[in-house]
Design a protein around this motif. Structure first.
Motif, PDB file in Angstrom:
ATOM      1  N   VAL A 211       0.855  -1.185   0.000  1.00 17.33           N
ATOM      2  CA  VAL A 211       0.000   0.000   0.000  1.00 17.33           C
ATOM      3  C   VAL A 211       0.897   1.244   0.000  1.00 17.33           C
ATOM      4  O   VAL A 211       1.687   1.452   0.928  1.00 17.33           O
ATOM      5  N   LEU A 212       0.739   2.056  -1.033  1.00 20.05           N
ATOM      6  CA  LEU A 212       1.601   3.218  -1.218  1.00 20.05           C
ATOM      7  C   LEU A 212       0.791   4.500  -1.110  1.00 20.05           C
ATOM      8  O   LEU A 212      -0.366   4.554  -1.544  1.00 20.05           O
ATOM      9  N   THR A 213       1.430   5.533  -0.557  1.00 14.89           N
ATOM     10  CA  THR A 213       0.800   6.851  -0.501  1.00 14.89           C
ATOM     11  C   THR A 213       1.795   7.910  -0.985  1.00 14.89           C
ATOM     12  O   THR A 213       3.009   7.717  -0.954  1.00 14.89           O
ATOM     13  N   LEU A 214       1.223   9.014  -1.427  1.00 13.64           N
ATOM     14  CA  LEU A 214       2.005  10.157  -1.879  1.00 13.64           C
ATOM     15  C   LEU A 214       1.745  11.331  -0.956  1.00 13.64           C
ATOM     16  O   LEU A 214       0.606  11.557  -0.531  1.00 13.64           O
ATOM     17  N   GLU A 215       2.794  12.074  -0.654  1.00 22.22           N
ATOM     18  CA  GLU A 215       2.655  13.325   0.075  1.00 22.22           C
ATOM     19  C   GLU A 215       3.305  14.423  -0.764  1.00 22.22           C
ATOM     20  O   GLU A 215       4.472  14.306  -1.135  1.00 22.22           O
ATOM     21  N   ALA A 216       2.542  15.463  -1.044  1.00 22.11           N
ATOM     22  CA  ALA A 216       3.059  16.578  -1.848  1.00 22.11           C
ATOM     23  C   ALA A 216       3.036  17.836  -1.007  1.00 22.11           C
ATOM     24  O   ALA A 216       2.064  18.109  -0.295  1.00 22.11           O
ATOM     25  N   ARG A 217       4.123  18.628  -1.132  1.00 23.37           N
ATOM     26  CA  ARG A 217       4.216  19.899  -0.430  1.00 23.37           C
ATOM     27  C   ARG A 217       4.577  20.991  -1.430  1.00 23.37           C
ATOM     28  O   ARG A 217       5.538  20.861  -2.189  1.00 23.37           O
ATOM     29  N   VAL A 218       3.783  22.065  -1.416  1.00 22.43           N
ATOM     30  CA  VAL A 218       4.005  23.218  -2.281  1.00 22.43           C
ATOM     31  C   VAL A 218       3.730  24.478  -1.476  1.00 22.43           C
ATOM     32  O   VAL A 218       2.616  24.654  -0.968  1.00 22.43           O
ATOM     33  N   GLY A 219       4.718  25.343  -1.364  1.00 21.64           N
ATOM     34  CA  GLY A 219       4.509  26.636  -0.717  1.00 21.64           C
ATOM     35  C   GLY A 219       3.893  26.540   0.658  1.00 21.64           C
ATOM     36  O   GLY A 219       3.020  27.339   1.013  1.00 21.64           O
ATOM     37  N   GLY A 220       4.293  25.558   1.448  1.00 21.75           N
ATOM     38  CA  GLY A 220       3.761  25.398   2.795  1.00 21.75           C
ATOM     39  C   GLY A 220       2.479  24.597   2.862  1.00 21.75           C
ATOM     40  O   GLY A 220       2.016  24.273   3.962  1.00 21.75           O
ATOM     41  N   ARG A 221       1.874  24.258   1.752  1.00 19.52           N
ATOM     42  CA  ARG A 221       0.660  23.440   1.724  1.00 19.52           C
ATOM     43  C   ARG A 221       1.045  21.975   1.576  1.00 19.52           C
ATOM     44  O   ARG A 221       1.964  21.637   0.819  1.00 19.52           O
ATOM     45  N   ARG A 222       0.335  21.087   2.262  1.00 22.48           N
ATOM     46  CA  ARG A 222       0.661  19.668   2.244  1.00 22.48           C
ATOM     47  C   ARG A 222      -0.598  18.860   1.957  1.00 22.48           C
ATOM     48  O   ARG A 222      -1.641  19.082   2.575  1.00 22.48           O
ATOM     49  N   VAL A 223      -0.514  17.915   0.998  1.00 22.46           N
ATOM     50  CA  VAL A 223      -1.657  17.082   0.610  1.00 22.46           C
ATOM     51  C   VAL A 223      -1.166  15.647   0.443  1.00 22.46           C
ATOM     52  O   VAL A 223      -0.066  15.412  -0.068  1.00 22.46           O
TER      53      VAL A 223
END
Length: 820
Positions: A211-223
């Motif tokens: 089971v894989l997940t992605l974490e993305a961070r842009v300009g202080g925002r995290r999803v």
């Protein structure tokens, strides 16, 4: 976590029975040069002495390092192989490569021992493909259209024939477990003031069930988001994102983007880039003048102030991050806001695009096809699609990239260069430019426009190079006509035009050691690659100046002046017709070796007078004089965001310095607009002994590259030209060519001042030029051509001159003189 180990050490190059030290990344030529096997091909006529290198097979060898067994998979990754190669480990074939423009990945899990990369001659590979698919026409005789390799390594009308081979980009081992990030495709847009980064992530797995997940961070925002199978999508919104703008239009804020692939709570791999938030469109709508070609960034319509870029070295692996930055900084300092990466070169390294992102330089990216009919059969078609898919995704994060272009001059060549008849129905690349490439761009990168080629009128219903429709290449002028003929037409977008001149004197002295320099000395002719290049230089010069028979120094000076005049004639005319004409892209910014060419910066990095003239021509505000329907007109071109208000001073003068008539009138040019002022009939110069001076007084534009309106800067063609002085822009208009002007014998004083020299004119001094490299090869002047009226003076800054001396400076000063 994925671990990467660069493979840079321990490489050897097999040459006959010898094992030579090899540098990776690098190429065969640079390794042979370092080992003393070949002479420097840039010097004299050594290029011909090393032609054999491109005809040989070459082998690179090293040993794979011992790796721990703590990872499930080990990959051998080549970012670039030039070009046809076999890759082996301990004699076991891993695979083959046949494309310089893409990367290769091989599973070497459990393998160890000797790593061998065996390169086939590019000539042998090209000739084998030609034998399979049949003959195709091209602008040159070398077989560059039969393999996916930098075309200009086979020579061009400005470049040497030095056919390279080698591991030209980094190579590494990557060790990983469970999964890795295979590709990230970021779609960056602005939606109602919100910056949006939509990240499409592909993964490669060793464990399907994980089971894989992605974490993305842009300009202080995290999803975070889950990976379904081998792909996932993460959308990150950045409220109130600051817009990225081209230079001169705003700032260039960049946002860090990080994507991390997780298994449970453990990070497996990470991808990092920078992005900028902006929207870009290409307006090709029809209007009363034909079909436009206008770039629109963040809703702002632009006149593109462009230059064409060729590989900065015929051996691209020698171009460092610092060298990219220096060259592109030179472009930005000249007022350039768009760089077109020409289709006979390469997709440049990340260092190039990073610099453009930071400097606000828009990038027009050609796909690598130039001046030839390209077969569409295998093995080429599959390679073309693979390289396009890889590079479109690789370059997508860069906000500077604003346009994909299918090819250079191939659609034009099919129609005008006799290809259609010779091909007899064979494939020639149309399927790439009008089918494959727009499909790939539309699928992978819908945030950017695509155009099928340059030049291209948008439809086969019109001539491909129709100046009224789309992009236009203006080469009839250089090849057959006078550069005054640039003023006869107003193309919608001039994507190529230019004029030749020799490089700086110190560059010639280094490249041609011991040679007595003449325009047609053996070394000079060898470093002139254009067909009848010297003949065209002479004919172009004779239309404007008395030809300096037997005087090399005078020939060198006048040909450089003529280059600046020619380019000025075009840019002044076309900029003054904004918005009908929406851009000029000068051929060319740079050179890949020391050569007589169209470049503004020569092969040793020295700036020709054309470079300094571009600073004037591409400033936010430009003053020019041109012929209107009923008489002379002064056009005030204002590309600044503020309106231009001030006073326009018009003076009719004689070459002896007499003031014949004068008037001051108000000047008002709106923001991003052109204003015209009719010259009163009584102020129009009559005959060869008179000229018009137009000075515009007012506040400097915010975006002017000089940032300072100091003493006079430069002059242009007979119908234009200008100088800046104390809040002044100047245009000078002579009604006849220089050869007919009875110039007085120039009289001026030269004094050494802190940081340079000061020249004070007692007479008219036209096209004054300090060739600083004649004082010291390291010396550089801060300006090019300057025209001074009697009583005026100019300070010329000089760097790299250790022993300033007024007499030496005078010996390096050139200007127009009375006819002999």
């Amino acid at each position: 976590m994925l671990e990467a180990t660069p493979l840079t050490d321990g490489w050897i190059l097999r040459h006959e029975q010898e094992a030579l030290p090899a540098v990776v990344p690098g190429c065969v030529h640079t390794d042979l040069l370092a080992a003393g096997v070949i002479p420097d091909p840039f010097l004299g006529r050594n290029e011909t002495e090393v032609a054999w290198v491109g005809r040989r097979e070459w082998t690179y060898e090293t040993r794979l390092p011992e790796v721990s067994s703590g990872h499930e998979q080990t990959d051998l990754v080549f970012d670039g192989l030039d070009t046809a190669a076999e890759i082996l480990v301990d004699g076991q074939l891993l695979g083959r490569a046949r494309n310089m423009h893409r990367s290769y990945r091989f599973d070497v899990t459990g393998l160890s021992g000797g790593l061998t990369v065996r390169f086939r001659s590019a000539y042998a590979e090209a000739e084998a493909v030609r034998g399979r698919v049949g003959e195709r026409p091209a602008a040159y005789t070398e077989p560059y259209q039969y393999l996916r390799k930098m075309a200009c390594s086979f020579g061009w009308d400005w470049g040497p024939t030095l056919v390279t081979a080698g591991i030209w980009r980094p190579v590494r081992l990557e060790r990983w477990s469970t999964a890795r990030i295979a590709r990230v495709r970021p779609l960056v847009t602005v939606e109602q003031g919100v910056g949006v980064v939509e990240l499409h992530v592909d993964v490669e797995r060793t464990r399907v069930e994980a089971v894989l997940t992605l974490e993305a961070r842009v300009g202080g925002r995290r999803v975070r988001a889950e990976v379904a199978g081998t792909s996932g999508v993460v959308r990150v919104e950045v409220p109130d994102a600051e817009l990225w703008w081209p230079r001169g239009y705003g700032r260039q804020p960049l946002y860090d983007v990080e994507v991390t692939l997780h298994h449970e709570s453990a990070p497996l791999d990470v991808w990092r880039r920078r992005v900028g938030f902006r929207n870009v469109e290409l307006d090709t709508s029809a209007d009363a003048h034909g079909t436009g070609f206008t770039l629109v960034v963040n809703g702002e319509r632009l006149f593109a102030r462009g230059v064409n870029w060729i590989p900065d070295d015929v051996f691209p692996s020698r171009v460092t991050r610092e060298r990219y930055r220096k060259r592109l900084r030179q472009a930005a300092d000249a007022g350039v806001d768009l760089v077109r990466i020409w289709g006979g070169g390469i997709y440049e390294s990340e260092d190039f695009y990073d610099a453009c992102d930071e400097l606000g330089l828009l990038v027009w990216q050609d796909f690598p096809f130039a001046c030839a009919a390209y077969p569409e059969e295998q093995p080429l078609r599959g390679e073309v699609e693979a390289e396009a898919r890889e590079n479109v995704v690789r370059l997508m994060p860069h906000p500077s990239l604003v346009l994909w272009n299918g090819n250079n001059e191939n659609l034009w060549g099919f129609r005008d260069w006799g290809w259609e008849e010779r091909l007899g129905g064979d494939s020639w690349g149309e399927g790439y430019y009008l089918g494959l490439l727009p499909r790939v761009v539309g699928e992978l990168d819908p945030t950017r426009p695509y155009t099928a080629g340059s030049p291209w009128s948008g439809s086969w219903r019109r001539h491909p190079n129709d100046p009224a429709h789309g992009t236009h290449h203006s080469w009839e002028v250089w090849n057959r006509e006078d550069y005054a003929d640039y003023r006869l037409h107003v193309p919608r977008f001039v994507a190529e035009f230019g004029w030749q001149a020799p490089p700086a004197y110190a560059t010639l002295r280094r490249a041609l050691p011991g040679e007595e320099l003449t325009a047609d000395s053996p070394g000079m002719l060898h470093h002139q690659k254009a067909e009848d290049g010297n003949g065209k230089l002479r004919r172009g010069l004779e239309r404007h100046f008395p030809f300096p028979e037997g005087d090399f120094d005078r020939w060198h000076y006048l040909t450089q002046v003529n280059q600046a005049r020619a380019v000025a004639a075009g840019i002044e005319h076309w900029r003054s017709h904004w918005p009908v004409c929406a851009g000029t892209v000068v051929w060319q910014l740079n050179d890949c070796w020391p050569v007589t060419s169209w470049a503004a910066i020569d092969g040793d990095g020295r700036e020709k007078p054309l470079y300094h003239e571009l600073r004037r021509l591409y400033a936010d505000r430009l003053l020019t004089v041109r012929q209107g329907e009923t008489g002379l007109v002064v056009a005030a071109v204002n590309q600044a965001r503020e309106r231009w208000t001030g006073t326009l001073s018009l003076r009719r003068m004689s070459v002896e310095g007499e003031l014949i008539g004068a008037v001051d009138v108000p000047l008002l040019a709106g923001a991003r607009a052109v204003a015209e002022v009719r010259v009163p009939a009584e102020l129009e110069p009559a005959g060869a002994k008179e000229f018009l001076v137009a000075d515009a007084w007012g506040s400097p534009a915010h975006g002017d590259p000089s940032r300072s309106w100091g003493s006079p800067r430069s002059s242009g063609a007979e119908s234009g030209g200008g100088a800046e002085s104390g809040g002044r822009l100047r245009a000078v208009h002579f009604p006849v060519p220089d050869r007919d002007v009875p110039y007085p014998r120039p009289e001026f004083e030269v004094a050494v001042v802190p940081g340079g020299i000061e020249v004070s004119a007692r007479t008219l001094v036209r096209d004054l030029l300090l060739q600083a490299d004649r004082l010291d090869p390291r010396a550089r002047a801060d300006r090019g051509l300057v025209t001074l009226l009697p009583g005026e003076r100019v300070t010329i800054g000089v760097e790299g001159w250790e022993t300033p001396d007024a007499a030496a400076a005078r010996s390096a000063l050139y200007c127009q003189e009375p006819a002999r």
